[in-house]
Design an enzyme around this catalytic site. Structure first.
Site, PDB file in Angstrom:
ATOM      1  N   SER A  41       7.524  -4.788   6.432  1.00 11.54           N
ATOM      2  CA  SER A  41       7.850  -4.227   5.097  1.00 11.54           C
ATOM      3  C   SER A  41       9.256  -4.730   4.944  1.00 11.54           C
ATOM      4  CB  SER A  41       7.769  -2.787   4.700  1.00 11.54           C
ATOM      5  OG  SER A  41       6.634  -2.268   5.038  1.00 11.54           O
ATOM      6  N   LYS A  85      -7.609  -1.140   2.898  1.00 18.44           N
ATOM      7  CA  LYS A  85      -6.802  -2.137   3.604  1.00 18.44           C
ATOM      8  C   LYS A  85      -7.495  -3.250   3.730  1.00 18.44           C
ATOM      9  CE  LYS A  85      -3.354   0.950   3.425  1.00 18.44           C
ATOM     10  NZ  LYS A  85      -2.152   0.626   2.601  1.00 18.44           N
ATOM     11  N   ASP A 142      -0.487   3.121   7.888  1.00 24.93           N
ATOM     12  CA  ASP A 142      -1.000   1.916   8.924  1.00 24.93           C
ATOM     13  C   ASP A 142      -1.339   2.457  10.321  1.00 24.93           C
ATOM     14  OD1 ASP A 142      -0.757   0.487   6.869  1.00 24.93           O
ATOM     15  OD2 ASP A 142       1.314  -0.230   7.118  1.00 24.93           O
ATOM     16  N   ARG A 167      -9.251  -6.704  -2.402  1.00 25.69           N
ATOM     17  CA  ARG A 167      -8.658  -5.585  -2.407  1.00 25.69           C
ATOM     18  C   ARG A 167      -8.021  -5.309  -3.915  1.00 25.69           C
ATOM     19  NH1 ARG A 167      -4.147  -5.733   2.112  1.00 25.69           N
ATOM     20  NH2 ARG A 167      -3.988  -3.676   1.471  1.00 25.69           N
ATOM     21  N   ARG A 207     -10.763   0.488   6.813  1.00 18.12           N
ATOM     22  CA  ARG A 207     -10.352   1.057   7.974  1.00 18.12           C
ATOM     23  C   ARG A 207     -11.032   2.274   8.478  1.00 18.12           C
ATOM     24  NH1 ARG A 207      -4.028  -0.746   7.851  1.00 18.12           N
ATOM     25  NH2 ARG A 207      -4.547  -3.050   8.576  1.00 18.12           N
TER      26      ARG A 207
HETATM   27  C1  S3P Z   1       3.471  -1.521   2.604  1.00 19.38           C
HETATM   28  C2  S3P Z   1       2.906  -0.497   2.244  1.00 19.38           C
HETATM   29  C3  S3P Z   1       1.774   0.269   2.365  1.00 19.38           C
HETATM   30  C4  S3P Z   1       1.290  -0.355   4.051  1.00 19.38           C
HETATM   31  C5  S3P Z   1       1.275  -1.782   4.064  1.00 19.38           C
HETATM   32  C6  S3P Z   1       2.799  -2.148   3.798  1.00 19.38           C
HETATM   33  C7  S3P Z   1       4.600  -2.060   2.053  1.00 19.38           C
HETATM   34  O1  S3P Z   1       0.518  -0.110   1.400  1.00 19.38           O
HETATM   35  O2  S3P Z   1      -0.154  -0.022   4.222  1.00 19.38           O
HETATM   36  O3  S3P Z   1       1.030  -2.398   5.298  1.00 19.38           O
HETATM   37  O4  S3P Z   1       5.328  -2.960   2.694  1.00 19.38           O
HETATM   38  O5  S3P Z   1       5.076  -1.563   0.966  1.00 19.38           O
HETATM   39  P1  S3P Z   1       0.340   0.685   0.215  1.00 19.38           P
HETATM   40  O6  S3P Z   1       1.446   0.653  -0.549  1.00 19.38           O
HETATM   41  O7  S3P Z   1      -0.787   0.123  -0.397  1.00 19.38           O
HETATM   42  O8  S3P Z   1      -0.035   2.228   0.889  1.00 19.38           O
END
Ligand code: S3P
Length: 449
Positions: A40, A363, A336, A141, A367
């Site tokens: 992230s 996702k 995650d 998605r 999952r």
């Molecule tokens: C992320 C937010 C999450 C996470 C993804 C990375 C991000 O998703 O599952 O792997 O970097 O902002 P969501 O915002 O859809 O929950």
């Protein structure tokens, strides 16, 4: 104890089959591991670097396929990004509002974060036209979660299935500020709107039902944005138009990657592992709390703050786990890590219940269904719930053929389950691990005793 035999076979379609043969007397895990940079934070450092004024230096960038997708999209949009490596990546920012109209479709690959955050930036580039797409997983998605709030700000976006699926086309507009009440706790949704708000005159606010990861808020502030947070209501407000200035970013190790080793160390008898330099931002540490509830022996050592993010070394020793209930506000703080938590639950005494996690169904794969099916193939007792899973622990696992469904976190979760399954486990399409953790299987080989 003899070591496990781990082999990788490349298939005709170039996918990888990972074969893990556990020795009859079992194995243990020992050693110190450094996980790659946080996914992230890596995406955000590349993106904010690209739209800031001046140069951004990034240390510890994740070299996985997802941040590579971000880098190539922003290069196509005009930013200069040096060769990607973990030591030092330099991004020459082109300034807010200056992303160029690319000559081709922008491809985010497998990465939801790349596509959704980028949409927020593109939507405000008045007079410029962009098309964005991704691989077959990303094209299935849901995108309406970001398209709708952007439309509320005046954005012009078109796509398949009533503008809800990529490929998407965006005609940039001057946007108007909004207050968006998100029905889901999603950092991608929140960040998309905040990035759209950067170039928008006035105050743009996002309120979410529970707090999701706050890396965007931290980094936007560090780059100079005028941003305020109301923790009472889980709201963030950005005042635009902003000026961002290039920064030095040090990316900590990814707690989502560390989670595989934490669970492995907890469930493989006689193990002790130290995972070094892991980001322990409180919006990401749900997995530590969940494992603690289950009786895992995990210690945080050498706690420090690095470039605005809390970091620690995590020591895990094997212990007997017990079941737990995971629901409510903790879920977005460990979304995650639920696939690997499910593996821990298989080895815990009692029935673990995971609820409020319907987001897992959208996702990189579904999952809930995929983890339940693959673990059950190995002999586990996992029942799907509409928004989670019920896992009865204590039944021994036996090696068999399982499949990642091209989902990185499923591939790695199944590899950890294989360490405690008797006989041979074959994981099909295991190469997916490189999306977020290149080198995962190498590290696994190194710590097996
Ligand atoms: C992320 C937010 C999450 C996470 C993804 C990375 C991000 O998703 O599952 O792997 O970097 O902002 P969501 O915002 O859809 O929950």
């Amino acid at each position: 104890m003899s070591a496990a035999v781990i082999t990788v076979e490349t298939q005709q379609d170039l996918s990888h089959k990972l074969i893990i043969q556990r020795p009859p007397l079992g194995l243990s895990l020992q050693g110190r591991i450094r996980v790659p940079g946080d996914k992230s934070i890596s995406h955000r450092a590349l993106m904010l670097g690209a739209i800031a004024q001046g140069e951004t230096e990034i240390q510890g960038l994740l070299l996985g396929e997802d941040p590579r997708s971000t880098a190539s999209c922003f290069q196509a949009l005009g930013a200069e990004i040096s060769e990607l490596n973990t030591e030092l990546v330099r991004v020459k920012g082109i300034g807010l509002g200056n992303l160029q109209e690319p000559v081709d479709v922008l491809n985010a690959g497998n990465s939801g974060t790349t596509l959704r955050l980028m949409l927020g930036l593109l939507a405000s580039h008045r007079g410029r036209f962009f098309t964005v797409t991704g691989d077959s997983s990303l094209r299935s998605r849901p995108m309406s979660r970001v398209v709708k709030p952007l439309q509320q700000m005046g954005a012009h976006i078109w796509g398949r299935k009533d503008n809800s699926l990529a490929p998407l086309a965006i005609q940039g507009q001057a946007l108007k500020p909004t207050h968006y009440y998100s029905p889901i706790a999603s950092a991608q949704v929140k960040s998309c709107i905040l990035l759209a708000g950067l170039a928008t005159e006035g105050k743009t606010t996002v309120t979410e039902p529970a707090l999701s990861r706050d890396h965007s808020e931290r980094m936007l502030r560090a780059f100079g944005a005028d941003l305020s947070v109301d923790p009472e209501t889980n709201s963030v407000t950005i005042t635009g138009p902003a000026q961002l200035y290039g920064q030095k970013v040090i990316v900590p190790g990814d707690i989502s990657s560390a989670a595989f080793w934490l669970v492995a160390g907890a469930i493989v008898p006689g193990s002790e592992l130290v995972v070094e330099n892991v980001g322990v931002n409180p919006t990401r540490t749900g997995i530590l709390e969940a494992l603690e509830l289950m009786g895992a022996d995990i210690q945080l050592e050498n706690q420090r703050e690095v470039a605005g993010e809390p970091v620690a070394d995590l020591r895990v020793r094997s212990s007997n786990l017990k079941s737990c209930i995971i629901a409510g506000d903790i879920v977005p703080r460990m979304i995650d890590e639920i696939p690997i938590l499910a593996v821990a639950a298989v080895f815990a005494q009692g029935t673990t219940i995971i609820r409020d996690a319907a987001e897992l169904r959208v996702k990189e794969s579904d999952r809930i269904t995929v983890m339940a099916q693959q673990l059950n193939k190995m002999g586990a007792q996992v029942t799907e719930l509409p928004d989670g899973m019920e896992i009865t622990g204590g039944t021994p696992l036996a090696g068999t053929d399982v499949d990642s469904h091209t989902d990185h976190r499923i591939a790695m979760s199944l590899a950890i389950a294989a360490l405690v399954a008797t006989g041979i486990t074959t994981i099909h399409r295991a190469e997916a691990a490189a999306i977020s953790y290149p080198g995962f299987f190498q590290s696994l080989t190194e710590i097996i005793n």
